[in-house]
Scaffold this motif. Structure first.
Motif, PDB file in Angstrom:
ATOM      1  N   SER A 199       2.485   3.937   4.498  1.00  0.00           N
ATOM      2  CA  SER A 199       1.900   5.122   3.876  1.00  0.00           C
ATOM      3  C   SER A 199       2.611   5.466   2.574  1.00  0.00           C
ATOM      4  O   SER A 199       1.978   5.794   1.568  1.00  0.00           O
ATOM      5  CB  SER A 199       1.974   6.307   4.849  1.00  0.00           C
ATOM      6  N   ARG A 200       3.940   5.394   2.588  1.00  0.00           N
ATOM      7  CA  ARG A 200       4.721   5.697   1.385  1.00  0.00           C
ATOM      8  C   ARG A 200       4.446   4.680   0.279  1.00  0.00           C
ATOM      9  O   ARG A 200       4.338   5.036  -0.894  1.00  0.00           O
ATOM     10  CB  ARG A 200       6.208   5.709   1.724  1.00  0.00           C
ATOM     11  N   MET A 201       4.322   3.405   0.666  1.00  0.00           N
ATOM     12  CA  MET A 201       4.033   2.360  -0.318  1.00  0.00           C
ATOM     13  C   MET A 201       2.720   2.595  -1.050  1.00  0.00           C
ATOM     14  O   MET A 201       2.585   2.274  -2.237  1.00  0.00           O
ATOM     15  CB  MET A 201       3.954   0.988   0.382  1.00  0.00           C
ATOM     16  N   MET A 202       1.743   3.157  -0.343  1.00  0.00           N
ATOM     17  CA  MET A 202       0.395   3.286  -0.906  1.00  0.00           C
ATOM     18  C   MET A 202       0.233   4.468  -1.849  1.00  0.00           C
ATOM     19  O   MET A 202      -0.812   4.614  -2.481  1.00  0.00           O
ATOM     20  CB  MET A 202      -0.624   3.398   0.234  1.00  0.00           C
ATOM     21  N   GLU A 203       1.238   5.312  -1.970  1.00  0.00           N
ATOM     22  CA  GLU A 203       1.148   6.444  -2.894  1.00  0.00           C
ATOM     23  C   GLU A 203       1.080   5.946  -4.335  1.00  0.00           C
ATOM     24  O   GLU A 203       1.978   5.251  -4.805  1.00  0.00           O
ATOM     25  CB  GLU A 203       2.351   7.375  -2.727  1.00  0.00           C
ATOM     26  N   ASN A 204       0.009   6.290  -5.041  1.00  0.00           N
ATOM     27  CA  ASN A 204      -0.191   5.899  -6.451  1.00  0.00           C
ATOM     28  C   ASN A 204      -0.127   4.380  -6.645  1.00  0.00           C
ATOM     29  O   ASN A 204       0.307   3.905  -7.702  1.00  0.00           O
ATOM     30  CB  ASN A 204       0.855   6.566  -7.351  1.00  0.00           C
ATOM     31  N   THR A 205      -0.554   3.636  -5.618  1.00  0.00           N
ATOM     32  CA  THR A 205      -0.483   2.169  -5.690  1.00  0.00           C
ATOM     33  C   THR A 205      -1.875   1.558  -5.656  1.00  0.00           C
ATOM     34  O   THR A 205      -2.692   1.890  -4.789  1.00  0.00           O
ATOM     35  CB  THR A 205       0.347   1.618  -4.512  1.00  0.00           C
ATOM     36  N   GLN A 206      -2.145   0.672  -6.602  1.00  0.00           N
ATOM     37  CA  GLN A 206      -3.422  -0.034  -6.679  1.00  0.00           C
ATOM     38  C   GLN A 206      -3.311  -1.368  -5.950  1.00  0.00           C
ATOM     39  O   GLN A 206      -2.382  -2.136  -6.178  1.00  0.00           O
ATOM     40  CB  GLN A 206      -3.806  -0.275  -8.141  1.00  0.00           C
ATOM     41  N   ILE A 207      -4.262  -1.650  -5.072  1.00  0.00           N
ATOM     42  CA  ILE A 207      -4.264  -2.910  -4.328  1.00  0.00           C
ATOM     43  C   ILE A 207      -5.016  -3.972  -5.117  1.00  0.00           C
ATOM     44  O   ILE A 207      -6.147  -3.744  -5.565  1.00  0.00           O
ATOM     45  CB  ILE A 207      -4.904  -2.734  -2.941  1.00  0.00           C
ATOM     46  N   ILE A 208      -4.386  -5.128  -5.291  1.00  0.00           N
ATOM     47  CA  ILE A 208      -4.983  -6.253  -6.004  1.00  0.00           C
ATOM     48  C   ILE A 208      -5.132  -7.410  -5.021  1.00  0.00           C
ATOM     49  O   ILE A 208      -4.139  -7.994  -4.582  1.00  0.00           O
ATOM     50  CB  ILE A 208      -4.121  -6.706  -7.207  1.00  0.00           C
ATOM     51  N   LYS A 209      -6.357  -7.744  -4.668  1.00  0.00           N
ATOM     52  CA  LYS A 209      -6.602  -8.845  -3.739  1.00  0.00           C
ATOM     53  C   LYS A 209      -6.658 -10.163  -4.491  1.00  0.00           C
ATOM     54  O   LYS A 209      -7.295 -10.264  -5.539  1.00  0.00           O
ATOM     55  CB  LYS A 209      -7.895  -8.611  -2.961  1.00  0.00           C
ATOM     56  N   MET A 210      -5.984 -11.166  -3.943  1.00  0.00           N
ATOM     57  CA  MET A 210      -5.921 -12.478  -4.593  1.00  0.00           C
ATOM     58  C   MET A 210      -6.175 -13.559  -3.537  1.00  0.00           C
ATOM     59  O   MET A 210      -5.328 -13.840  -2.708  1.00  0.00           O
ATOM     60  CB  MET A 210      -4.554 -12.685  -5.253  1.00  0.00           C
ATOM     61  N   GLN A 211      -7.361 -14.141  -3.589  1.00  0.00           N
ATOM     62  CA  GLN A 211      -7.712 -15.211  -2.670  1.00  0.00           C
ATOM     63  C   GLN A 211      -8.029 -16.469  -3.475  1.00  0.00           C
ATOM     64  O   GLN A 211      -8.682 -16.405  -4.520  1.00  0.00           O
ATOM     65  CB  GLN A 211      -8.922 -14.829  -1.813  1.00  0.00           C
ATOM     66  N   GLY A 212      -7.572 -17.604  -2.984  1.00  0.00           N
ATOM     67  CA  GLY A 212      -7.829 -18.865  -3.685  1.00  0.00           C
ATOM     68  C   GLY A 212      -6.994 -19.976  -3.101  1.00  0.00           C
ATOM     69  O   GLY A 212      -6.296 -19.808  -2.106  1.00  0.00           O
TER      70      GLY A 212
END
Length: 260
Positions: free
Chosen positions: A237-250
């Protein structure tokens, strides 16, 4: 100037008079040229105090900037732990193999170009897609822009924290945690790579909790559910504060030569 002051302090006879005036060609300040007679020796004082002060200020600012650059380099070199292969990573030599990875690269570059010392990134994806490559590239270029940065894997971080129990270490746990708290940009690589102990979870929370309001980048191979399970819901929960998730598949680019 110091010798002149010493002469005045040690003088038995002293006199002065203005022999001419003119405007400084650099700053326009009125300069009064003084004739000083100290112990029967004639000295001419012909300096612009404003320009002298500006030069001293410039030298002081330069010395401060050099000190800050040295500090950033020392922080990065002392506490960042990077594999030899990753040291060569840059934005230029990261070659996306699909649209999703291309978008991830652009987000990483935009993050650095619009750095605000608050927001974070979480790179999520398979092994070998370039999560560490992009996060290290951000870290490296940040230093070039005058932003202090540290790159460290979470397993290595936990190892370093444990090693501070050794009395022969040059720094304490408090020293390490203070550096991680105050650096402008912290990259925590490879989160959830193992199943941490309660001690590890507590220390990890201590680190990310200290980063509230500061820029932090995370990388992980785990999805959100797995990561929350491994690091604990409070940490996640703390990590996700003001954090954008970038998914990288390949595909794993480190294995690309095996497919030829």
């Amino acid at each position: 100037m110091k010798n002149l002051i010493e002469e005045i302090n040690n003088t038995t006879s002293f006199s002065s008079r203005v022999i001419r005036e003119y405007k400084c060609s650099k700053c326009g300040e009125l300069i009064k040229v003084l004739e000083l007679v100290i112990n029967d020796k004639v000295r001419i004082a012909n300096r612009c105090k404003v320009c002298d002060d500006k030069e001293l200020e410039r030298e002081a600012v330069q010395a401060y900037n050099n000190l800050q650059i040295s500090k950033r380099e020392r922080l990065f070199n002392d506490f960042s732990l990077i594999s030899e292969g990753l040291k060569k990573a840059t934005f230029d030599n990261y070659h996306p193999t699909n649209e999703e990875l291309l978008k991830a690269k652009q987000v990483a570059k935009n993050y650095l170009n619009n750095f605000n010392r608050i927001n974070g990134l979480l790179f999520v994806g398979d092994c070998g897609v370039g999560k560490s490559h992009l996060s290290y590239s951000i870290c490296k270029e940040a230093r070039e822009k005058g932003i202090s940065s540290i790159f460290i894997s979470v397993p290595e971080l936990l190892t370093q924290l444990k090693s501070t129990f050794n009395k022969n270490k040059n720094y304490t746990e408090e020293d390490l945690l203070s550096v991680l708290k105050n650096v402008d940009l912290l990259v925590l690589d490879d989160i959830g790579a193992d199943y941490p102990t309660e001690w590890a979870i507590a220390k990890f929370f201590e680190v990310i909790n200290s980063r509230v309001g500061k820029s932090t980048i995370y990388t992980t191979n785990s999805n959100a559910k797995e990561l929350a399970s491994k690091v604990g819901k409070r940490n996640f929960s703390r990590m996700m504060e003001n954090t954008q998730i970038i998914k990288m598949q390949g595909d794993d680019y480190r294995l690309k030569n095996l497919k030829k």
